[in-house]
Scaffold this motif. Sequence first.
Motif, PDB file in Angstrom:
ATOM      1  N   ARG A   1      -3.001  10.625   2.834  1.00 26.96           N
ATOM      2  CA  ARG A   1      -4.245   9.690   3.361  1.00 26.96           C
ATOM      3  C   ARG A   1      -4.161   8.297   2.896  1.00 26.96           C
ATOM      4  O   ARG A   1      -4.387   7.440   3.760  1.00 26.96           O
ATOM      5  CB  ARG A   1      -5.567  10.261   2.372  1.00 26.96           C
ATOM      6  N   ASP A   2      -3.485   7.903   1.884  1.00 22.00           N
ATOM      7  CA  ASP A   2      -3.110   6.645   1.429  1.00 22.00           C
ATOM      8  C   ASP A   2      -2.144   6.047   2.676  1.00 22.00           C
ATOM      9  O   ASP A   2      -2.339   5.006   2.854  1.00 22.00           O
ATOM     10  CB  ASP A   2      -2.349   6.615   0.339  1.00 22.00           C
TER      11      ASP A   2
ATOM     12  N   LEU B   1      -3.025   2.353   9.393  1.00 19.99           N
ATOM     13  CA  LEU B   1      -4.218   1.883  10.035  1.00 19.99           C
ATOM     14  C   LEU B   1      -4.579   0.507   9.835  1.00 19.99           C
ATOM     15  O   LEU B   1      -4.627  -0.292  10.853  1.00 19.99           O
ATOM     16  CB  LEU B   1      -5.235   2.930  10.128  1.00 19.99           C
ATOM     17  N   GLY B   2      -4.313   0.348   8.602  1.00 21.41           N
ATOM     18  CA  GLY B   2      -4.558  -1.170   8.022  1.00 21.41           C
ATOM     19  C   GLY B   2      -3.731  -2.475   8.501  1.00 21.41           C
ATOM     20  O   GLY B   2      -4.004  -3.233   8.747  1.00 21.41           O
TER      21      GLY B   2
ATOM     22  N   TYR C   1      -3.683   4.234  16.489  1.00 22.66           N
ATOM     23  CA  TYR C   1      -4.066   5.533  15.962  1.00 22.66           C
ATOM     24  C   TYR C   1      -3.443   6.768  16.245  1.00 22.66           C
ATOM     25  O   TYR C   1      -3.333   7.602  15.286  1.00 22.66           O
ATOM     26  CB  TYR C   1      -5.618   5.749  16.175  1.00 22.66           C
TER      27      TYR C   1
ATOM     28  N   ALA D   1       1.217   4.524  -2.786  1.00 19.46           N
ATOM     29  CA  ALA D   1       1.036   5.676  -2.643  1.00 19.46           C
ATOM     30  C   ALA D   1       2.238   6.606  -3.280  1.00 19.46           C
ATOM     31  O   ALA D   1       2.220   7.716  -3.636  1.00 19.46           O
ATOM     32  CB  ALA D   1       1.189   6.016  -1.046  1.00 19.46           C
TER      33      ALA D   1
ATOM     34  N   ASP E   1      -2.587  -2.041  11.465  1.00 22.31           N
ATOM     35  CA  ASP E   1      -2.868  -1.989  12.953  1.00 22.31           C
ATOM     36  C   ASP E   1      -1.856  -1.384  13.613  1.00 22.31           C
ATOM     37  O   ASP E   1      -1.610  -1.745  14.954  1.00 22.31           O
ATOM     38  CB  ASP E   1      -2.917  -3.750  13.445  1.00 22.31           C
TER      39      ASP E   1
ATOM     40  N   LYS F   1      -1.526   9.218  13.510  1.00 21.22           N
ATOM     41  CA  LYS F   1      -1.790  10.567  13.312  1.00 21.22           C
ATOM     42  C   LYS F   1      -0.581  11.728  13.483  1.00 21.22           C
ATOM     43  O   LYS F   1      -0.433  12.671  12.652  1.00 21.22           O
ATOM     44  CB  LYS F   1      -2.945  11.135  14.624  1.00 21.22           C
TER      45      LYS F   1
ATOM     46  N   THR G   1       0.691  -1.061  -0.248  1.00 19.28           N
ATOM     47  CA  THR G   1       0.102   0.087   0.023  1.00 19.28           C
ATOM     48  C   THR G   1       0.817   1.362  -0.043  1.00 19.28           C
ATOM     49  O   THR G   1       0.568   2.254  -0.631  1.00 19.28           O
ATOM     50  CB  THR G   1      -0.816  -0.012   1.199  1.00 19.28           C
TER      51      THR G   1
ATOM     52  N   LYS H   1      -1.880   6.986   5.559  1.00 22.43           N
ATOM     53  CA  LYS H   1      -2.576   6.996   7.082  1.00 22.43           C
ATOM     54  C   LYS H   1      -3.375   5.472   6.852  1.00 22.43           C
ATOM     55  O   LYS H   1      -3.184   4.756   7.934  1.00 22.43           O
ATOM     56  CB  LYS H   1      -3.485   7.937   7.056  1.00 22.43           C
ATOM     57  N   ARG H   2      -4.098   5.361   5.664  1.00 23.20           N
ATOM     58  CA  ARG H   2      -4.977   4.248   5.536  1.00 23.20           C
ATOM     59  C   ARG H   2      -4.013   2.797   5.804  1.00 23.20           C
ATOM     60  O   ARG H   2      -4.443   1.747   6.289  1.00 23.20           O
ATOM     61  CB  ARG H   2      -5.487   4.497   4.363  1.00 23.20           C
ATOM     62  N   ALA H   3      -2.779   2.916   5.006  1.00 24.84           N
ATOM     63  CA  ALA H   3      -1.794   1.675   5.075  1.00 24.84           C
ATOM     64  C   ALA H   3      -1.319   1.374   6.551  1.00 24.84           C
ATOM     65  O   ALA H   3      -1.626   0.260   6.914  1.00 24.84           O
ATOM     66  CB  ALA H   3      -0.636   2.129   4.318  1.00 24.84           C
TER      67      ALA H   3
END
Length: 295
Positions: free
Chosen positions: A32-33, A39-40, A45, A12, A42, A49, A8, A35-37
């Motif tokens: 955003r990508d 969080l995905g 949070y 990005a 694990d 951030k 991921t 961040k998503r990677a």
Amino acid sequence: MFESLSDTLEGAFRKLAGQATINEINIGIAMRDIKRALLGADVNYKVVKKLVEDIRLKSLGEDVVKSVSPAQMIVKIVSDELTELMGGEQKPLNLSTKNLPAVVMVAGLQGSGKTTFCAKLAKRLKKGGKNPMMVAADVYRPAAVEQLKTLGLEVGVPVFSLDEQDAMKVAREGLEAARRGAHDVLILDTAGRLQIDDRMMAEAEALKNLMKPEELLFVVDSMMGQEAVNTAKAFNDRLDFDGVVLTKLDGDSRGGAALSIRQVVEKPIKFMSVGEKMDDLDQFYPDRMAQRILG
Ligand code: GDP
């Protein structure tokens, strides 16, 4: 390890590399990508951030925007930030003491890989010229004592044990035996349970006070993701350990534990275990791990 996270993140960066200029908008999309990677994977949070905000600010810096290859510079920024996140420098084991043996106490939940780690560490120290001894204070499970003895034979390191369920007595007598045998390092395997409970913590605390270890290492299964981080926090609040051993990084661990633990407990990850064999133990290098994550 970390395949999905690596893929991921690579996606990005590929998007950014295709852009003629770097600006707030495409950096925003890349963040955003990323961040998503994370969080995905694990990752905690709060850690995500802060990390993403740091990366965003650095990526929008003048030098990056005006550079010949901004996308590459952003990869470098992410790599540096991930390295920092995992503690920066490699932190070696501290075995310096006036009173030999130096004590390495090993704690963690049952099944985390504690006993295996003790034997791997013993092997590694022996190879490095030390004369270690292991002490089997995981007294409630006879199988654990047997396992340590078997591994001790395999790595050629003696194991001290007693046929009784008094961890303090085993530790005390183990220390005397290590002194008699002129061992310079004592590795203390302690009892874990499937979940955190007060009795386990109280015993570990008492052992810490008795043995005053040079290193109290907390062993945790990296496959547990966020739960690994919560467990680390609970152990650290009570035991104030010195370092972390991440195990099972050979499995399909998503990366959350490796990336979050250091920030959450503020203790270095010192070793990583990458398999069941006695040589499957490496020192943990944050920069190498960041490189692996970035593929
Ligand atoms: P303990 O209960 O914490 O002492 O855990 P053990 O040392 O008995 O380990 C539990 C299981 O995990 C055993 O089957 C080990 O062989 C296995 N294990 C330990 N470390 C690793 C590792 O890094 N990778 C893999 N794949 N298995 C491991």
